[in-house]
Design a protein around this motif. Sequence first.
Motif, PDB file in Angstrom:
ATOM      1  N   THR A   1       6.422   2.722  -6.301  1.00  0.00           N
ATOM      2  CA  THR A   1       6.327   4.026  -5.618  1.00  0.00           C
ATOM      3  C   THR A   1       7.449   4.171  -4.596  1.00  0.00           C
ATOM      4  O   THR A   1       7.996   5.255  -4.426  1.00  0.00           O
ATOM      5  N   ARG A   2       7.826   3.085  -3.933  1.00  0.00           N
ATOM      6  CA  ARG A   2       8.951   3.155  -2.992  1.00  0.00           C
ATOM      7  C   ARG A   2      10.271   3.431  -3.748  1.00  0.00           C
ATOM      8  O   ARG A   2      11.054   4.275  -3.341  1.00  0.00           O
TER       9      ARG A   2
ATOM     10  N   CYS B   1       0.816  -1.214   0.000  1.00  0.00           N
ATOM     11  CA  CYS B   1       0.000   0.000   0.000  1.00  0.00           C
ATOM     12  C   CYS B   1       0.853   1.269   0.000  1.00  0.00           C
ATOM     13  O   CYS B   1       0.328   2.358   0.240  1.00  0.00           O
ATOM     14  N   THR B   2       2.150   1.130  -0.262  1.00  0.00           N
ATOM     15  CA  THR B   2       3.043   2.297  -0.203  1.00  0.00           C
ATOM     16  C   THR B   2       2.627   3.376  -1.206  1.00  0.00           C
ATOM     17  O   THR B   2       2.386   3.086  -2.381  1.00  0.00           O
ATOM     18  N   VAL B   3       2.533   4.601  -0.708  1.00  0.00           N
ATOM     19  CA  VAL B   3       2.343   5.765  -1.580  1.00  0.00           C
ATOM     20  C   VAL B   3       3.360   6.823  -1.159  1.00  0.00           C
ATOM     21  O   VAL B   3       3.993   6.708  -0.107  1.00  0.00           O
ATOM     22  N   ASP B   4       3.523   7.837  -1.990  1.00  0.00           N
ATOM     23  CA  ASP B   4       4.427   8.933  -1.677  1.00  0.00           C
ATOM     24  C   ASP B   4       3.604  10.084  -1.099  1.00  0.00           C
ATOM     25  O   ASP B   4       2.675  10.562  -1.747  1.00  0.00           O
ATOM     26  N   LEU B   5       3.897  10.465   0.141  1.00  0.00           N
ATOM     27  CA  LEU B   5       3.130  11.505   0.824  1.00  0.00           C
ATOM     28  C   LEU B   5       4.086  12.633   1.197  1.00  0.00           C
ATOM     29  O   LEU B   5       4.965  12.432   2.037  1.00  0.00           O
ATOM     30  N   ASP B   6       3.957  13.769   0.536  1.00  0.00           N
ATOM     31  CA  ASP B   6       4.845  14.907   0.777  1.00  0.00           C
ATOM     32  C   ASP B   6       6.321  14.490   0.769  1.00  0.00           C
ATOM     33  O   ASP B   6       7.111  14.879   1.639  1.00  0.00           O
ATOM     34  N   GLY B   7       6.681  13.685  -0.216  1.00  0.00           N
ATOM     35  CA  GLY B   7       8.089  13.325  -0.365  1.00  0.00           C
ATOM     36  C   GLY B   7       8.577  12.241   0.566  1.00  0.00           C
ATOM     37  O   GLY B   7       9.780  12.059   0.733  1.00  0.00           O
ATOM     38  N   ARG B   8       7.643  11.532   1.199  1.00  0.00           N
ATOM     39  CA  ARG B   8       8.026  10.403   2.047  1.00  0.00           C
ATOM     40  C   ARG B   8       7.265   9.176   1.576  1.00  0.00           C
ATOM     41  O   ARG B   8       6.086   9.271   1.239  1.00  0.00           O
ATOM     42  N   SER B   9       7.934   8.030   1.576  1.00  0.00           N
ATOM     43  CA  SER B   9       7.210   6.786   1.296  1.00  0.00           C
ATOM     44  C   SER B   9       6.493   6.362   2.562  1.00  0.00           C
ATOM     45  O   SER B   9       7.132   6.202   3.599  1.00  0.00           O
TER      46      SER B   9
END
Lengths: 170, 287
Positions: A115-116, A54-62
């Motif tokens: 995404t990671r 379920c990894t997504v990129d949130l404000d430049g963080r995985s």
Amino acid sequence: MATQAKKTQVSMKVNGVEVEGLVEPRTLLVHFIRENLQLTGTHIGCETTHCGACTVDLDGRSVKSCTVFAVQADGSEIITIEGIANADGTLSALQEGFRMMHGLQCGFCTPGMITRAHRLLQENPNPSEEEIRFGIAGNLCRCTGYQNIVKAIQYAAAKINGTEYQEAAE
Amino acid sequence: MIPGPFTYHRPGSVADALKLLAELGDEARPLAGGHSLIPMMKLRLASPEHLIDLHGITALKGVVREGDRVVVRAMTTQHELLGSDVIASILPILKETSLLIADPQIRYCGTLGGNVANGDPGNDMPALMQLLNADFLIEGPDGQRTVAARDFYQGAYFTALEPGEILTAISIPGPASGHGYAYEKLKRKVGDYATAAAGVVMTMEGGIVTSCSIGLTNLADTPLWAQEAGEAVVGTSLDDAALKRAADAAIAIMSPAADGRGPVEYRKHVGGIMVQRALKRAAARAA
């Protein structure tokens, strides 16, 4: 037990598009992405913060979107697997790498892996094999044995850096 | 895996967070990185009616030098510790340890404050804070107070933190320049808690140990500062006999639980090995 908590309005930018929705505070980000936004590329694997599907990129963080509430992501910028392709619709270097190097078999872990790897290459454009393996340690794959995933990321790094991908001798 | 319903609060200051905690009482929990609390909520092992998210409080972010000390504000993530020049130069053992915590995604979220305040004996930072003799800065309805890391832990998930209080920062005395350090963690796989782990900070002069402090993780229901084990190597050249004395002194204070990571005897045995490995690696780094 508390009475049903009131829904709150959240808005965020997902893959460059402003979106909003009404969620209960307990709504997990992954459910908001899959059910409210209908972006089902982000997968739910273990639901216990282990597998990284379920990894997504949130404000430049995985981040593992099964372990973040949608309300916490209010006002943030998110990239999911649907936002990874090039603007003209062609495959990004990472997607091409996974295709060329056979970096997937069943494909379930692939959205999280890509995404990671996207964030990993942003932070370290030229990672060693060891750095790649360390960098994707939060993403589990039960098919490939990781070998071809590592090669796919090496392929993408070489392509982004404008160098030729040299497959290491076995 | 859906948590119970709760009301979400996102205060902008410590004062506002304390006010919410005071008003909402037992039903409210502060939320830091969330990677201990949210999984517990998904399993319904925790069902707070109010979550007070500390992410909106910018005063709880950052790493600063204050004289000879390094102050890490509570909401600083493990990932931010890894990127901090102050940590890399003054407290490299924090960097080494952060790299052994969980996995990259969790390190982007997990905070030092949450790691030390939660009271989970599996967390790695509390033993480090004890061996470094750090102080925890706590704010509550009656103002500020400071509790030494060595006095903070009372049992698994029981700490000196009172209801209504928030741990706002960790103040760590900088070890002597040229010190050696190591954190040795035995775990079954990436992301696991330690089967046994030991941290060491030491100084040496002319091949002789002049000071040594040892901390132990997940070898009791609290972190352990192995004071006698550290003293056992001072004045020695860290020969085999000294290493064994230190390991034996450390083992004497261990009381790990038997669980999926192994029976008690095994965990104490490997705990002693972690102590010896950490001592040797720290000595090799000491200038």
